[in-house]
Design a protein around this motif. Structure first.
Motif, PDB file in Angstrom:
ATOM      1  N   GLY A 159       0.752  -1.351   0.076  1.00 18.02           N
ATOM      2  CA  GLY A 159      -0.036  -0.045   0.079  1.00 18.02           C
ATOM      3  C   GLY A 159       0.853   1.387   0.019  1.00 18.02           C
ATOM      4  N   VAL A 160       1.894   1.402   0.717  1.00 16.64           N
ATOM      5  CA  VAL A 160       2.804   2.455   0.758  1.00 16.64           C
ATOM      6  C   VAL A 160       3.659   2.446  -0.625  1.00 16.64           C
ATOM      7  CG1 VAL A 160       5.209   3.188   1.663  1.00 16.64           C
ATOM      8  CG2 VAL A 160       3.173   2.183   3.280  1.00 16.64           C
ATOM      9  N   ALA A 161       3.797   1.477  -1.180  1.00 17.34           N
ATOM     10  CA  ALA A 161       4.483   1.680  -2.445  1.00 17.34           C
ATOM     11  C   ALA A 161       3.597   2.207  -3.523  1.00 17.34           C
ATOM     12  CB  ALA A 161       5.141   0.179  -2.914  1.00 17.34           C
ATOM     13  N   ALA A 162       2.405   1.779  -3.401  1.00 16.75           N
ATOM     14  CA  ALA A 162       1.371   2.204  -4.279  1.00 16.75           C
ATOM     15  C   ALA A 162       1.048   3.574  -4.366  1.00 16.75           C
ATOM     16  CB  ALA A 162      -0.013   1.198  -4.150  1.00 16.75           C
ATOM     17  N   ALA A 163       0.925   4.084  -2.956  1.00 16.14           N
ATOM     18  CA  ALA A 163       0.612   5.438  -2.490  1.00 16.14           C
ATOM     19  C   ALA A 163       1.593   6.358  -3.039  1.00 16.14           C
ATOM     20  CB  ALA A 163       0.529   5.446  -0.897  1.00 16.14           C
ATOM     21  N   ILE A 164       3.013   5.987  -2.784  1.00  9.05           N
ATOM     22  CA  ILE A 164       4.037   6.781  -3.608  1.00  9.05           C
ATOM     23  C   ILE A 164       3.948   6.836  -4.773  1.00  9.05           C
ATOM     24  CG2 ILE A 164       6.565   6.856  -3.433  1.00  9.05           C
ATOM     25  CD1 ILE A 164       6.597   5.668  -0.565  1.00  9.05           C
ATOM     26  N   ALA A 165       3.661   5.655  -5.665  1.00  2.00           N
ATOM     27  CA  ALA A 165       3.841   5.754  -6.917  1.00  2.00           C
ATOM     28  C   ALA A 165       2.534   6.614  -7.508  1.00  2.00           C
ATOM     29  CB  ALA A 165       3.503   4.482  -7.582  1.00  2.00           C
ATOM     30  N   VAL A 166       1.508   6.500  -6.868  1.00  2.00           N
ATOM     31  CA  VAL A 166       0.520   7.375  -7.290  1.00  2.00           C
ATOM     32  C   VAL A 166       0.648   8.825  -7.100  1.00  2.00           C
ATOM     33  CG1 VAL A 166      -2.130   8.029  -6.991  1.00  2.00           C
ATOM     34  CG2 VAL A 166      -1.419   5.438  -7.268  1.00  2.00           C
ATOM     35  N   THR A 167       1.280   9.119  -5.822  1.00  2.00           N
ATOM     36  CA  THR A 167       1.668  10.768  -5.561  1.00  2.00           C
ATOM     37  C   THR A 167       2.618  11.082  -6.361  1.00  2.00           C
ATOM     38  OG1 THR A 167       1.256   9.863  -3.381  1.00  2.00           O
ATOM     39  CG2 THR A 167       2.470  12.156  -3.548  1.00  2.00           C
ATOM     40  N   LEU A 168       3.986  10.315  -6.607  1.00  2.00           N
ATOM     41  CA  LEU A 168       4.740  10.837  -7.738  1.00  2.00           C
ATOM     42  C   LEU A 168       4.288  11.060  -9.087  1.00  2.00           C
ATOM     43  CD1 LEU A 168       7.705   8.719  -6.423  1.00  2.00           C
ATOM     44  CD2 LEU A 168       7.278  11.294  -5.952  1.00  2.00           C
ATOM     45  N   LEU A 169       3.352  10.079  -9.691  1.00  2.00           N
ATOM     46  CA  LEU A 169       2.663  10.275 -10.731  1.00  2.00           C
ATOM     47  C   LEU A 169       1.800  11.460 -11.002  1.00  2.00           C
ATOM     48  CD1 LEU A 169       2.064   8.909 -13.603  1.00  2.00           C
ATOM     49  CD2 LEU A 169       0.036   7.726 -12.506  1.00  2.00           C
ATOM     50  N   VAL A 170       0.922  11.834  -9.832  1.00  2.00           N
ATOM     51  CA  VAL A 170       0.231  13.075  -9.980  1.00  2.00           C
ATOM     52  C   VAL A 170       1.251  14.360 -10.026  1.00  2.00           C
ATOM     53  CG1 VAL A 170      -1.246  14.292  -8.107  1.00  2.00           C
ATOM     54  CG2 VAL A 170      -1.701  12.007  -8.452  1.00  2.00           C
ATOM     55  N   SER A 171       2.399  14.181  -9.161  1.00  2.00           N
ATOM     56  CA  SER A 171       3.383  15.167  -9.195  1.00  2.00           C
ATOM     57  C   SER A 171       4.053  15.436 -10.548  1.00  2.00           C
ATOM     58  CB  SER A 171       4.299  15.224  -8.293  1.00  2.00           C
ATOM     59  OG  SER A 171       3.987  15.131  -6.876  1.00  2.00           O
ATOM     60  N   ALA A 172       3.993  14.102 -11.436  1.00  2.00           N
ATOM     61  CA  ALA A 172       4.733  14.363 -12.596  1.00  2.00           C
ATOM     62  C   ALA A 172       3.827  14.733 -13.977  1.00  2.00           C
ATOM     63  CB  ALA A 172       5.253  13.069 -12.925  1.00  2.00           C
ATOM     64  N   VAL A 173       2.556  14.595 -13.775  1.00  2.00           N
ATOM     65  CA  VAL A 173       1.847  14.790 -14.608  1.00  2.00           C
ATOM     66  C   VAL A 173       1.706  16.585 -14.935  1.00  2.00           C
ATOM     67  CG1 VAL A 173      -0.822  15.061 -15.492  1.00  2.00           C
ATOM     68  CG2 VAL A 173       0.126  13.117 -14.321  1.00  2.00           C
ATOM     69  N   PRO A 174       1.685  17.367 -14.246  1.00  2.00           N
ATOM     70  CA  PRO A 174       1.632  18.920 -14.574  1.00  2.00           C
ATOM     71  C   PRO A 174       2.708  19.235 -15.527  1.00  2.00           C
ATOM     72  CG  PRO A 174       0.617  18.883 -12.657  1.00  2.00           C
ATOM     73  CD  PRO A 174       1.310  17.295 -12.751  1.00  2.00           C
ATOM     74  N   PRO A 175       3.946  19.023 -15.212  1.00  2.00           N
ATOM     75  CA  PRO A 175       5.157  19.463 -15.822  1.00  2.00           C
ATOM     76  C   PRO A 175       4.970  18.697 -17.367  1.00  2.00           C
ATOM     77  CG  PRO A 175       5.856  18.783 -13.750  1.00  2.00           C
ATOM     78  CD  PRO A 175       4.585  18.521 -13.734  1.00  2.00           C
ATOM     79  N   LEU A 176       4.669  17.519 -17.458  1.00  2.00           N
ATOM     80  CA  LEU A 176       4.709  16.710 -18.411  1.00  2.00           C
ATOM     81  C   LEU A 176       3.630  17.338 -19.506  1.00  2.00           C
ATOM     82  CD1 LEU A 176       5.064  13.000 -17.433  1.00  2.00           C
ATOM     83  CD2 LEU A 176       6.718  14.448 -18.686  1.00  2.00           C
ATOM     84  N   TRP A 177       2.621  17.581 -19.117  1.00  2.00           N
ATOM     85  CA  TRP A 177       1.480  18.366 -19.805  1.00  2.00           C
ATOM     86  C   TRP A 177       1.741  19.628 -20.189  1.00  2.00           C
ATOM     87  CZ3 TRP A 177      -2.598  17.227 -22.174  1.00  2.00           C
ATOM     88  CH2 TRP A 177      -3.581  17.951 -22.495  1.00  2.00           C
ATOM     89  N   ARG A 178       2.630  20.359 -19.574  1.00  2.00           N
ATOM     90  CA  ARG A 178       3.242  21.765 -19.989  1.00  2.00           C
ATOM     91  C   ARG A 178       4.171  21.288 -21.137  1.00  2.00           C
ATOM     92  NH1 ARG A 178       2.823  23.338 -14.606  1.00  2.00           N
ATOM     93  NH2 ARG A 178       4.980  22.548 -14.182  1.00  2.00           N
ATOM     94  N   ARG A 179       4.889  20.334 -21.182  1.00  2.00           N
ATOM     95  CA  ARG A 179       5.909  20.078 -22.245  1.00  2.00           C
ATOM     96  C   ARG A 179       5.153  19.514 -23.336  1.00  2.00           C
ATOM     97  NH1 ARG A 179      10.755  16.539 -19.314  1.00  2.00           N
ATOM     98  NH2 ARG A 179      11.302  18.123 -17.968  1.00  2.00           N
ATOM     99  N   VAL A 180       4.017  18.882 -23.269  1.00  2.00           N
ATOM    100  CA  VAL A 180       3.459  18.154 -24.416  1.00  2.00           C
ATOM    101  C   VAL A 180       2.796  19.565 -25.297  1.00  2.00           C
ATOM    102  CG1 VAL A 180       1.158  17.062 -25.209  1.00  2.00           C
ATOM    103  CG2 VAL A 180       3.138  16.151 -23.564  1.00  2.00           C
TER     104      VAL A 180
END
Length: 184
Positions: A159-180
């Motif tokens: 659960g910790v691994a999944a929570a960290i992965a989702v949180t990091l994914l949420v953090s990575a989406v806005p910069p990637l969206w701006r690049r696209v």
């Protein structure tokens, strides 16, 4: 420990505080009294985020008022496009706490809005009133990620691994969206 790390993360924006809250929620979910543990995690995370935001804003206000603060503020004002600054200030006037709440939920969105508040010379009391719902919403959102991760997996570490992965994914989406969006 959660309180200290979230306050530190509010002061030093590179610390992934959302992942900390999600991880604490997963651990709380697997305690003997999960409801009480989750309430404690929520209250500690929200209080720490508020404390850190208020300290950072206070430092900003103090810095702006210092001997060289006006030079720093003028330099920031020159770097910020007039149209965007006016738009941010107008949105602050119209939507006050909603803008602060959104900025707290969007990764890396809090600092530009704090800067707009400083440039608008928003009193610290008004900033604090708007920041309370922002910190509560932020704590709830990241705790929900942790609860979902903790309920989907039987072992706490999964659960910790999944929570960290989702949180990091949420953090990575806005910069990637701006690049696209900028790409031809």
């Amino acid at each position: 420990m959660l309180f200290a790390l979230v306050v530190l993360g509010a002061l030093v924006p590179v610390v992934p505080t959302g992942a900390l809250v999600s991880t604490a929620a997963v651990v709380a979910l697997h305690q003997s009294v999960p409801a009480l543990s989750l309430v404690v995690v929520f209250l500690v995370a929200a209080a720490a985020a508020f404390t850190g935001d208020l300290a950072l804003y206070w430092l900003g206000v103090r810095g702006v008022r210092s001997e060289h603060g006006s030079k720093w503020l003028d330099a920031l004002r020159k770097r910020a496009p007039d149209q965007r600054l006016e738009q941010a200030q107008r949105k602050l006037e119209e939507h006050r706490s909603k803008v602060l709440t959104l900025s707290r939920l969007v990764p890396a969105g809090r600092i530009p809005v704090m800067l707009a508040c400083l440039l608008a010379k928003m009193p610290i009391g008004r900033f604090a009133r708007g920041d309370v719902p922002a910190c509560l919403a932020w704590a709830a959102a990241y705790q929900l990620i942790g609860v979902l991760g903790g309920t989907l997996f039987a072992r706490p570490w999964e659960g910790v691994a999944a929570a960290i992965a989702v949180t990091l994914l949420v953090s990575a989406v806005p910069p990637l969206w701006r690049r696209v969006r900028r790409a031809p």
